[in-house]
Design an enzyme around this catalytic site. Structure first.
Site, PDB file in Angstrom:
ATOM      1  N   VAL A 145       0.725  -1.114  -0.098  1.00 10.57           N
ATOM      2  CA  VAL A 145       0.066  -0.072   0.047  1.00 10.57           C
ATOM      3  C   VAL A 145       0.730   1.128  -0.038  1.00 10.57           C
ATOM      4  O   VAL A 145       0.378   2.406   0.218  1.00 10.57           O
ATOM      5  CB  VAL A 145      -1.130   0.114   1.331  1.00 10.57           C
ATOM      6  N   HIS A 200       9.448  -5.470   1.420  1.00 13.18           N
ATOM      7  CA  HIS A 200       8.927  -4.801   0.036  1.00 13.18           C
ATOM      8  C   HIS A 200      10.061  -5.002  -1.044  1.00 13.18           C
ATOM      9  O   HIS A 200      10.564  -3.958  -1.523  1.00 13.18           O
ATOM     10  CB  HIS A 200       8.915  -3.349   0.384  1.00 13.18           C
ATOM     11  N   ASN A 224       4.940 -11.538   3.475  1.00 13.18           N
ATOM     12  CA  ASN A 224       4.097 -10.307   2.925  1.00 13.18           C
ATOM     13  C   ASN A 224       4.916  -9.452   2.146  1.00 13.18           C
ATOM     14  O   ASN A 224       6.122  -8.758   2.919  1.00 13.18           O
ATOM     15  CB  ASN A 224       3.161  -9.514   3.983  1.00 13.18           C
ATOM     16  N   HIS A 256      -2.779 -11.572   7.504  1.00  9.13           N
ATOM     17  CA  HIS A 256      -1.553 -11.414   6.848  1.00  9.13           C
ATOM     18  C   HIS A 256      -0.684 -13.004   6.604  1.00  9.13           C
ATOM     19  O   HIS A 256      -0.127 -12.957   5.623  1.00  9.13           O
ATOM     20  CB  HIS A 256      -0.855 -10.522   7.347  1.00  9.13           C
ATOM     21  N   ASP A 279       2.469  -3.851  12.911  1.00 11.62           N
ATOM     22  CA  ASP A 279       2.497  -3.188  11.545  1.00 11.62           C
ATOM     23  C   ASP A 279       0.905  -2.498  11.807  1.00 11.62           C
ATOM     24  O   ASP A 279       0.335  -2.410  10.492  1.00 11.62           O
ATOM     25  CB  ASP A 279       2.560  -4.084  10.558  1.00 11.62           C
ATOM     26  N   ALA A 314      -5.051  -2.959   3.404  1.00 14.89           N
ATOM     27  CA  ALA A 314      -4.217  -1.761   3.672  1.00 14.89           C
ATOM     28  C   ALA A 314      -3.441  -2.190   4.672  1.00 14.89           C
ATOM     29  O   ALA A 314      -2.509  -1.312   4.636  1.00 14.89           O
ATOM     30  CB  ALA A 314      -5.203  -0.739   3.768  1.00 14.89           C
TER      31      ALA A 314
END
EC number: 3.5.1.25
Length: 388
Positions: A145, A200, A224, A256, A279, A314
């Site tokens: 996101v 990420h 994730n 998640h 998170d 999100a």
């Protein structure tokens, strides 16, 4: 005031001991002893004695990845908002936290960093240990996101400006090991004591190994926003599972990460390498129908937040104490669950004197019952919550 919590089950961070007591003096753990010894001791009148009636006594919880809580968050770019998070988190057994910043343009990044730095030392609740930068040197292919336009390639000069703005308070940073120039950035950060986390990321397995060689030994929300395991290339997930030296964050909300994958973690990762994080987003535990996170309206459905515009997940609505409860329901012994929430983050982030209940350590303690309700929260020897 000195405090003695007695008649409890001690979760020290490494062991579980029934019928124990913890003495806190001058903000530190002064002694840990059996209930029998407690009954034989003579305490000065200044010692406040609290019978916890068989509840668990554990080190204060440490959240190293959290964006917001109860309507306040790092996106507000306000010291007052960070301090509100501090105060509210204490009610949930959190003694320390790392306010986490999304990727943003540099001027916004600097202002957000300065807001957190301004709040440090003024907390009335959970202590701010330092800043977690979740970007901007990550993969646009695994943005999640985060806004793609805020993600960029490595830039040592920019990193130096962010470091100067933080006055040396950046503690951990999420990076993508495959990004060009990452080795130089990693060496820069390691010299300044910043814990680097692979996240990420769309890294190939070999990128992850190269990152480990450069000191990227922790990972952000395992499973994730990272390259998944494939039989011809294990990717980021495979690298974390294969290499015992790699530690990992995990979001234990049951959404998640599938609950059964925690059985895999217990089997394949050393217990001291698993770190529970929330998170959590700004609207976590916030009442109201209109909720916002990272500038977008979100709705709470199915155990987490979704963007109202398209239904995409999100972020998390987890609390640390609920995460501990979930870990236990997923098969973790309660002592190990607390270790993931206190001892492990303290050790991986190098927080001396935190995460264990042993003499000389900080007097950060959470007392919770068998239903995982927080009964007492003590931070640096001060009682922040007591409903007993």
């Amino acid at each position: 005031m000195s405090i003695c919590l007695y008649n409890g089950t001690l979760l020290s961070g490494f062991s579980v001991m029934e019928k124990c007591a913890v003495l806190i003096e001058d903000g530190k753990i002064a002694d840990v002893f059996s209930q029998k010894r407690f009954e034989q001791k003579r305490f000065a009148s200044k010692v406040r004695l609290i019978d916890v009636e068989g509840a668990y006594i554990a080190p204060g919880l440490i959240d190293t990845h959290i964006h917001g809580f109860n309507g306040h968050g790092t996106e507000d770019i306000s010291a007052d908002s960070i301090l509100a998070m501090s105060k509210d988190l204490a009610d949930y057994g959190v003694s320390s936290f790392n306010p986490t910043l999304y990727s943003s343009d540099e001027p916004t990044f600097v202002k957000a960093i300065e807001a957190v730095t301004e709040a440090m030392g003024k907390e009335e609740g959970a202590r701010i240990m330092g800043i977690h930068l979740e970007g901007p040197f990550v993969s646009p292919d695994k943005a999640g996101v985060q806004r793609p336009e805020t993600i960029k390639g490595t830039d040592i000069e920019m990193m130096e400006r962010l470091w100067q703005a933080s006055k040396g308070t950046i503690v951990n940073m999420t990076v993508a090991p495959e990004v060009k120039g990452m080795r130089e950035l990693a060496l820069y950060c390691i010299k300044r004591g910043i814990v680097l986390q692979a996240g990420h990321t769309n890294a190939l397995y070999e990128n992850m190994v190269e990152g480990m060689q450069a000191g990227i030994l922790h990972s952000t929300h395992l499973f994730n926003a990272m390259s998944q395991m494939h039989h011809r290339n294990p990717g980021a997930v495979g690298a974390v599972l294969i290499h015992p030296e790699m530690s990992c964050e995990v979001i234990a909300d049951g959404v998640h990460v599938h609950p059964d994958l925690f059985k895999l973690l217990m089997r394949d990762k050393p217990i001291d390498k698993i770190v529970l994080v929330t998170d959590a987003l700004k609207p976590t535990e916030q009442a109201g129908s209109e909720l916002y996170a990272n500038g977008e309206q979100v709705v709470f459905e199915g155990g987490c937040f979704h963007r109202k515009a398209d239904g995409v997940i999100a972020g998390s609505a987890l609390t640390m104490i609920r995460g501990v409860k979930n870990l236990v329901s997923f098969g973790f012994p309660v002592g190990d669950a607390v270790r993931c929430a206190s001892t492990n983050p303290a050790q991986i982030m190098r927080y001396a004197g935190k995460g264990q209940l042993i003499p000389g350590y900080d007097g950060d303690v959470v007392v919770f019952d068998k239903y995982f309700n927080v009964l007492i929260s003590v931070i640096a020897g001060d009682i922040k919550k007591n409903i007993m």
